[in-house]
Design a protein around this motif. Structure first.
Motif, PDB file in Angstrom:
ATOM      1  N   LYS A  73       0.834  -1.202   0.000  1.00 53.51           N
ATOM      2  CA  LYS A  73       0.000   0.000   0.000  1.00 53.51           C
ATOM      3  C   LYS A  73       0.868   1.250   0.000  1.00 53.51           C
ATOM      4  O   LYS A  73       0.605   2.191  -0.749  1.00 53.51           O
ATOM      5  N   ARG A  75       3.946   1.520  -1.028  1.00 52.52           N
ATOM      6  CA  ARG A  75       4.614   1.601  -2.317  1.00 52.52           C
ATOM      7  C   ARG A  75       3.665   2.130  -3.392  1.00 52.52           C
ATOM      8  O   ARG A  75       4.027   2.996  -4.181  1.00 52.52           O
ATOM      9  N   ASP A  76       2.403   1.630  -3.385  1.00 49.47           N
ATOM     10  CA  ASP A  76       1.412   2.110  -4.349  1.00 49.47           C
ATOM     11  C   ASP A  76       1.106   3.589  -4.125  1.00 49.47           C
ATOM     12  O   ASP A  76       1.000   4.356  -5.087  1.00 49.47           O
ATOM     13  N   ASN A  77       0.965   3.977  -2.859  1.00 50.09           N
ATOM     14  CA  ASN A  77       0.724   5.394  -2.546  1.00 50.09           C
ATOM     15  C   ASN A  77       1.900   6.247  -2.982  1.00 50.09           C
ATOM     16  O   ASN A  77       1.713   7.349  -3.514  1.00 50.09           O
ATOM     17  N   ALA A  78       3.107   5.749  -2.751  1.00 50.43           N
ATOM     18  CA  ALA A  78       4.300   6.504  -3.164  1.00 50.43           C
ATOM     19  C   ALA A  78       4.340   6.641  -4.685  1.00 50.43           C
ATOM     20  O   ALA A  78       4.670   7.711  -5.203  1.00 50.43           O
ATOM     21  N   ARG A  79       3.992   5.578  -5.390  1.00 51.04           N
ATOM     22  CA  ARG A  79       3.969   5.661  -6.857  1.00 51.04           C
ATOM     23  C   ARG A  79       2.917   6.661  -7.326  1.00 51.04           C
ATOM     24  O   ARG A  79       3.160   7.448  -8.247  1.00 51.04           O
ATOM     25  N   ALA A  80       1.739   6.613  -6.684  1.00 50.85           N
ATOM     26  CA  ALA A  80       0.677   7.551  -7.054  1.00 50.85           C
ATOM     27  C   ALA A  80       1.112   8.987  -6.760  1.00 50.85           C
ATOM     28  O   ALA A  80       0.888   9.887  -7.572  1.00 50.85           O
ATOM     29  N   ASP A  81       1.737   9.174  -5.593  1.00 51.79           N
ATOM     30  CA  ASP A  81       2.231  10.516  -5.251  1.00 51.79           C
ATOM     31  C   ASP A  81       3.292  10.964  -6.243  1.00 51.79           C
ATOM     32  O   ASP A  81       3.295  12.117  -6.669  1.00 51.79           O
ATOM     33  N   ALA A  82       4.186  10.063  -6.600  1.00 49.84           N
ATOM     34  CA  ALA A  82       5.237  10.409  -7.563  1.00 49.84           C
ATOM     35  C   ALA A  82       4.623  10.771  -8.915  1.00 49.84           C
ATOM     36  O   ALA A  82       5.033  11.751  -9.547  1.00 49.84           O
ATOM     37  N   GLN A  83       3.626  10.006  -9.342  1.00 53.61           N
ATOM     38  CA  GLN A  83       2.957  10.296 -10.618  1.00 53.61           C
ATOM     39  C   GLN A  83       2.262  11.652 -10.555  1.00 53.61           C
ATOM     40  O   GLN A  83       2.332  12.444 -11.490  1.00 53.61           O
ATOM     41  N   ARG A  84       1.584  11.921  -9.427  1.00 55.80           N
ATOM     42  CA  ARG A  84       0.893  13.200  -9.256  1.00 55.80           C
ATOM     43  C   ARG A  84       1.904  14.345  -9.269  1.00 55.80           C
ATOM     44  O   ARG A  84       1.686  15.367  -9.919  1.00 55.80           O
TER      45      ARG A  84
END
Length: 178
Positions: A73, A75-84
């Motif tokens: 979770k 890691r997924d949140n970090a990826r989403a934050d990075a994408q944002r």
């Protein structure tokens, strides 16, 4: 002597057996029972420890699974934050590029206007200089000077004749109204 020795040995053996049964067997039996109870307690403790170990292993496995899920979770949140963040940075960069482009166009238009003003001023100055030189060259010759004066007077006569012709219809119209 054979029988008496045999009986004496048998009595001595019975006394030894009786002594052993009376004084040695009960403490040894007690010691064995105590040892058996201690072993039984150790076995029960080992079984209880084994059960606690199984529970602890189960809890550990559950904690590992939960930690992996939480890590996924995160890691997924970090990826989403990075994408944002990447999208925000791109949008900001696009806005900055547009601002710089507009500023460049504005600067280019300002420079163009400035150059046009300078060019007009320069061309005006050069035209005046050329006209001045042509007039001076033209007026330096006496014949050309006379021709210029005559041409000027002819133009004035032509202008007055046009003005008079334009005035006659208005005079005729004003006489006809009276």
């Amino acid at each position: 002597m054979g029988v008496i020795e045999y009986i004496a040995e048998l009595v001595a053996f019975a006394i030894i057996v009786l002594f052993v049964v009376r004084y040695i067997v009960p403490p040894a039996s007690k010691a064995m029972k105590a040892q058996q109870q201690a072993i039984k307690a150790q076995i029960e403790r080992a079984e209880a420890t084994e059960k606690r170990l199984a529970v602890a292993k189960s809890k550990y496995s559950d904690a590992v699974v939960e930690a992996r899920e939480e890590a996924a979770k995160i890691r997924d949140n970090a990826r989403a934050d990075a994408q944002r963040i990447v999208e925000e940075m791109r949008a900001q960069a696009d806005r900055e590029v547009e601002r710089i482009r507009l500023r460049g166009e504005e600067e280019l238009a300002n420079r163009r206007q400035h150059l046009m003003r300078e060019l007009h001023a320069y061309l005006g100055q050069r035209a005046v200089e050329v006209a001045n030189r042509l007039v001076e060259e033209h007026l330096a010759d006496a014949g050309a000077r006379g021709a210029t004066v005559d041409r000027f007077l002819d133009e004035l006569d032509a202008m007055s004749a046009r003005d008079a012709a334009a005035a006659e219809p208005s005079l005729v119209a004003s006489k006809g109204e009276s």
